[in-house]
Design an enzyme around this catalytic site. Structure first.
Site: not given
Ligand code: UDP
Length: 365
Positions: A172, A176, A249, A280, A300, A348, A350
């Site tokens: 996801r 880059r 989860r 976060r 969170e 999962y 979006d």
């Molecule tokens: N992820 C990570 N480090 C970060 C943010 C995300 O390794 O700082 C990985 C982690 O495995 C996570 C996945 O990327 O489950 C998807 O993160 P995203 O923030 O896209 O998830 P959401 O916003 O759906 O909680």
């Protein structure tokens, strides 16, 4: 005779799009939701004049022009671009993984230098065909990026070793070699001006909605109320967990109003080391460039879902995917019931994919 054509269980995005479209086609719909409000997990609560994303931050993004235009019928979107910051111990990095991240990590400046460093670290891992999230992450970015920005965060979020998680979760995230902190690769992105709840309110205009109604209680007395049911809750719960429980989860939000106008300078700050217990901190006002005197933040904490909690993320690993496939077979045999959304499809998704799935389903119908 049925009183309604459709009973829609759950007023989240999937249920609301279904209800809106069916109502438009002249179908009589009843929407029920067990919570005391509509909009499911995109619900926003007004605190100190700030739209607080009560069930987790939602940033709308899509590459599908049709879906973008569809959403724009219900709201105008602002120009918010998601650019999270990652904090690892006393180091601070830009996300997603881009030249800003690499330059800070290795003191380098050019894409060539970054590529060379990553290629060296990837070669050291010896991985050719990544089989799980850890191998996928290592083969994309090498050891340093994995250890500092991925491993701890992922294991906190999913409560599982990175070797036990599917590779697609990390796919996801963009990787880059430009100085571009935009978290998403999508063409369209923004936060709806007026908040997400207003979108769902608009979608449900003219449709009967009853909140605070639990489907499993409701159906005892109202089994014949509608010709078709659209169920957006947990598919395993619908079937009484008869094949076993799927894993989800959950997230606990510790939300605080602070007497300062700017706490962390960004909407999203990820804590990527294991020692910090939360994944976060969201500072909600920054999604809308808020100018309020106060601010609201949410820490969170990720946990395994148990009965009585809110499910947020399906755990799409091998074991759960197999079990879901069995539930899907049961679902196919369930006459006049349509399953959909993150919990109904155990996927999962979006937000844009939820809307797309609903519109595709309508076409099939
Ligand atoms: N992820 C990570 N480090 C970060 C943010 C995300 O390794 O700082 C990985 C982690 O495995 C996570 C996945 O990327 O489950 C998807 O993160 P995203 O923030 O896209 O998830 P959401 O916003 O759906 O909680």
């Amino acid at each position: 005779m049925h009183q309604y054509d459709y009973l829609i269980v759950g007023s989240g995005l999937y249920g609301a799009v279904m209800a809106h479209e069916l109502n438009k086609r002249g179908k009589k719909c009843l929407v029920i939701d067990k919570r005391d409000h509509i909009a499911g997990n995109i619900y926003c609560e007004d605190v100190e004049g700030i739209h607080v994303h009560k069930y987790g931050a939602h940033i709308f993004h899509t590459s599908n022009k049709k879906i973008w235009e569809y959403m724009n019928q219900f709201a105008e979107f602002n120009h918010y671009i998601n650019s999270p910051i990652a904090v690892y111990k006393d180091e601070l990095y830009n996300l997603p993984f881009n030249m800003n991240t690499f330059s800070k990590m290795w003191g380098i400046r050019t894409p060539q230098e970054a590529k060379a460093m990553i290629a060296k670290q990837v070669a050291e891992t010896g991985i050719t065909e990544p089989k799980n999230l850890e191998e996928q992450a290592l083969s994309l970015g090498g050891h340093d990026v994995y250890e500092k920005l991925i491993k701890g965060y992922t294991e906190k979020q999913w409560g599982r070793d990175c070797k036990e998680l599917p590779a697609f979760i990390i796919k996801r995230l963009p990787f880059r070699f430009t100085y571009d902190n935009n978290y998403f690769n999508d063409r369209y992105q923004g936060i709806p001006i007026g908040g997400y709840t207003a979108i769902v309110e608009k979608m449900l205009e003219g449709i009967e909605v009853r909140t605070g109604v639990d489907f499993f209680e409701f159906r005892k007395e109202n089994s014949e109320i509608a010709e078709t049911i659209i169920f957006t809750g947990m598919i395993d719960e619908y079937f009484g967990y008869q094949l076993g429980a799927l894993e989800y989860r959950s997230v606990r939000f510790e939300t605080e109003v602070l007497d300062c106008d700017n706490y962390q300078g960004n909407a999203v700050v990820n804590y990527t080391d294991r020692e910090v217990p939360y994944t976060r901190i969201i500072e909600h006002k920054h999604f809308e460039f808020g100018k309020q005197d106060k601010t609201v933040i949410s820490r969170e904490y990720s946990s395994e879902w148990k009965v009585g909690m809110e499910p947020y993320y399906p755990v799409n690993d091998e074991k759960n995917t197999k079990l879901y496939e069995q539930y899907k077979e049961l679902a196919a045999k369930e006459e006049n019931v349509i399953f959909g959304g993150r919990l109904g499809d155990y996927k999962y998704y979006d937000m844009d994919k939820v809307v797309e799935a609903a519109l595709n389903r309508l076409e099939e119908m």
